[in-house]
Design a protein around this motif. Sequence first.
Motif, short mmCIF file in Angstrom:
data_model
loop_
_atom_site.label_atom_id
_atom_site.label_comp_id
_atom_site.label_asym_id
_atom_site.label_seq_id
_atom_site.Cartn_x
_atom_site.Cartn_y
_atom_site.Cartn_z
N CYS A 1 -11.16 4.84 -11.50
CA CYS A 1 -11.19 4.89 -10.03
C CYS A 1 -10.40 3.72 -9.44
O CYS A 1 -9.63 3.91 -8.48
CB CYS A 1 -12.63 4.85 -9.53
SG CYS A 1 -13.53 6.38 -9.87
N ASP A 2 -10.55 2.54 -10.01
CA ASP A 2 -9.81 1.37 -9.50
C ASP A 2 -8.31 1.61 -9.59
O ASP A 2 -7.56 1.29 -8.65
CB ASP A 2 -10.16 0.11 -10.31
CG ASP A 2 -11.54 -0.44 -9.98
OD1 ASP A 2 -12.06 -0.11 -8.89
OD2 ASP A 2 -12.10 -1.19 -10.80
N ASP B 1 -8.35 8.64 3.38
CA ASP B 1 -9.35 8.04 4.28
C ASP B 1 -9.58 6.56 3.98
O ASP B 1 -10.46 5.93 4.58
CB ASP B 1 -10.67 8.82 4.18
CG ASP B 1 -11.32 8.73 2.81
OD1 ASP B 1 -10.82 7.98 1.94
OD2 ASP B 1 -12.35 9.40 2.59
N GLY B 2 -8.84 6.00 3.03
CA GLY B 2 -8.96 4.58 2.72
C GLY B 2 -10.16 4.24 1.85
O GLY B 2 -10.33 3.08 1.45
N GLY B 3 -11.00 5.23 1.53
CA GLY B 3 -12.18 4.99 0.69
C GLY B 3 -11.82 4.93 -0.79
O GLY B 3 -10.66 5.11 -1.17
N SER B 4 -12.84 4.66 -1.61
CA SER B 4 -12.61 4.59 -3.05
C SER B 4 -13.00 5.91 -3.72
O SER B 4 -13.93 6.60 -3.28
CB SER B 4 -13.45 3.47 -3.67
OG SER B 4 -13.37 3.56 -5.07
N ALA C 1 -18.28 2.18 -17.06
CA ALA C 1 -17.20 1.18 -16.89
C ALA C 1 -15.83 1.88 -16.95
O ALA C 1 -14.91 1.54 -16.18
CB ALA C 1 -17.30 0.10 -17.98
N ILE C 2 -15.70 2.84 -17.85
CA ILE C 2 -14.45 3.60 -17.96
C ILE C 2 -14.16 4.32 -16.64
O ILE C 2 -13.04 4.29 -16.11
CB ILE C 2 -14.55 4.65 -19.10
CG1 ILE C 2 -14.78 3.97 -20.45
CG2 ILE C 2 -13.35 5.59 -19.11
CD1 ILE C 2 -13.62 3.24 -21.01
N PHE D 1 -6.77 -2.01 -23.80
CA PHE D 1 -7.27 -0.92 -22.94
C PHE D 1 -6.61 -0.99 -21.57
O PHE D 1 -6.28 0.05 -20.98
CB PHE D 1 -8.79 -0.98 -22.81
CG PHE D 1 -9.33 0.24 -22.11
CD1 PHE D 1 -9.29 1.48 -22.73
CD2 PHE D 1 -9.82 0.16 -20.82
CE1 PHE D 1 -9.74 2.63 -22.08
CE2 PHE D 1 -10.29 1.30 -20.16
CZ PHE D 1 -10.25 2.53 -20.80
N GLU D 2 -6.38 -2.20 -21.09
CA GLU D 2 -5.80 -2.34 -19.75
C GLU D 2 -4.40 -1.72 -19.68
O GLU D 2 -4.07 -1.01 -18.74
CB GLU D 2 -5.72 -3.83 -19.36
CG GLU D 2 -7.05 -4.49 -19.05
CD GLU D 2 -8.01 -4.54 -20.24
OE1 GLU D 2 -7.55 -4.72 -21.40
OE2 GLU D 2 -9.23 -4.38 -20.02
N THR D 3 -3.56 -1.97 -20.71
CA THR D 3 -2.21 -1.39 -20.69
C THR D 3 -2.26 0.11 -20.96
O THR D 3 -1.55 0.89 -20.31
CB THR D 3 -1.29 -2.07 -21.73
OG1 THR D 3 -1.86 -1.92 -23.04
CG2 THR D 3 -1.09 -3.54 -21.44
N GLY D 4 -3.10 0.53 -21.88
CA GLY D 4 -3.16 1.95 -22.26
C GLY D 4 -3.70 2.83 -21.14
O GLY D 4 -3.17 3.91 -20.88
N ILE D 5 -4.75 2.36 -20.46
CA ILE D 5 -5.35 3.20 -19.42
C ILE D 5 -4.42 3.28 -18.20
O ILE D 5 -4.31 4.32 -17.55
CB ILE D 5 -6.78 2.74 -19.03
CG1 ILE D 5 -7.49 3.80 -18.19
CG2 ILE D 5 -6.79 1.40 -18.34
CD1 ILE D 5 -7.85 5.06 -18.90
N ARG D 6 -3.69 2.20 -17.93
CA ARG D 6 -2.72 2.24 -16.82
C ARG D 6 -1.62 3.26 -17.14
O ARG D 6 -1.27 4.09 -16.29
CB ARG D 6 -2.14 0.84 -16.59
CG ARG D 6 -1.11 0.77 -15.47
CD ARG D 6 -0.71 -0.68 -15.17
NE ARG D 6 -1.75 -1.38 -14.43
CZ ARG D 6 -1.86 -1.38 -13.09
NH1 ARG D 6 -0.98 -0.73 -12.37
NH2 ARG D 6 -2.82 -2.03 -12.48
#
Length: 353
Positions: free
Chosen positions: A265-266, A276-279, A259-260, A316-321
């Motif tokens: 990646c997201d 190339d527009g891929g992930s 998940a991490i 986690f959302e704010t810290g990882i960003r």
Amino acid sequence: MILITGGAGFIGANFVLDWLAGRDEAVLNLDKLTYAGNMETLASLRDDPRHIFVKGDIGDSALVAGLLARHQPRAIVNFAAESHVDRSIHGPEDFIETNIVGTFRLLEAVRAYWNGLEGEARAVFRFLHVSTDEVYGSLAPTEAAFTETHRYEPNSPYSASKAASDHLVRAYHHTYGLPVLTTNCSNNYGPYHFPEKLIPLMIVNALAGKPLPVYGDGMQVRDWLYVKDHCCAIRRVLEAGQPGEVYNVGGWNEKPNIAIVNIVCDLLDELRPKNDGGSYKTQITYVKDRPGHDRRYAIDASKIQRELGWKPAETFETGIRKTVQWYLANPDWVAHVQSGAYRDWVQTQYATS
Ligand code: NAD
Ligand code: TYD
């Protein structure tokens, strides 16, 4: 002043930077500058008289005794350690030498110093030992999170060496009355993290177009805490913790490794889209598992919240960003770590004493 050991490493350097951003009390920083020590992280303090850097080993009794006598710190925070589980599996000796023997020698020097203090200086003195949740071993999927009284069951040479150091610290309190504090924290992430650990490795490998190696099934669970929240918890324990007590520090944020990696990646897909527009997820590669790999760590951090009023500021959302943004904004720091040029920094840029 305070003495910080290992203050050129990931958490120690964040601690020094945050400390001096918030107050003027000087920091004496003792670090051996192993591969994990990076003076480039402390570049902003190069001409700052509040930061005194000494290259040296916590196991060098004469050096430590001399520093204590000369600088008379009111507190010591011991971050210095060999810290990477995979390295401990390939070669445990340095872990025994620094984490166990080094901590023992440091404690001996500190005991002698503290015994020589009098009055107020002796009463306020503190030795804070920074440790890890890994000493408690591995949890089953539905088992309650680690509290401070959970039994020690370390499974890797790294966690065994940290467990031994925790026991020594505890013994120096019970036997000699040394005013110690111990913090056991979960996995940290954030700026200046050496890219051998999961999160920074995934960021730098993704950007370099390399595979993102996920061990085993990727379902091992860790409890992630933003490094600046950990530094804040340590400051709070130093200020108000009860000598002899242990405080668990965690992010209330359990996530499986896969998940991490997907979240990283997201964020990269959003902030630095591939040509190339891929992930970046297409680079995820499952690899052979780590031997003796602990399945799950989780910290119950209610004691430190209840008794000292600390809880994490970041989700986690704010810290990882913030973390991903930091790596994108600091390609030179990353490049120098990868090329090894950071190891020359101390010779070319920084005055040591
Ligand atoms: P790190 O490996 O990034 O830094 C360790 C620092 O200690 C380096 O600067 C290194 O040069 C120095 N050092 C190593 N041996 C030394 C010695 N003998 N004498 C003096 N300095 C020495 O580690 P980190 O991630 O910053 O971890 C710091 C502390 O926090 C460690 O004690 C670790 O066990 C603990 N901890 C880390 C985490 C985490 O997620 N990183 C979580 C909980 C606890
Ligand atoms: P790590 O960052 O090494 O911290 P620790 O082992 O101290 O928890 O690893 C975090 C988790 O990520 C751990 O379960 C091992 C896993 N991992 C990978 O799957 N791939 C990797 O390349 C690395 C470095 C770690």
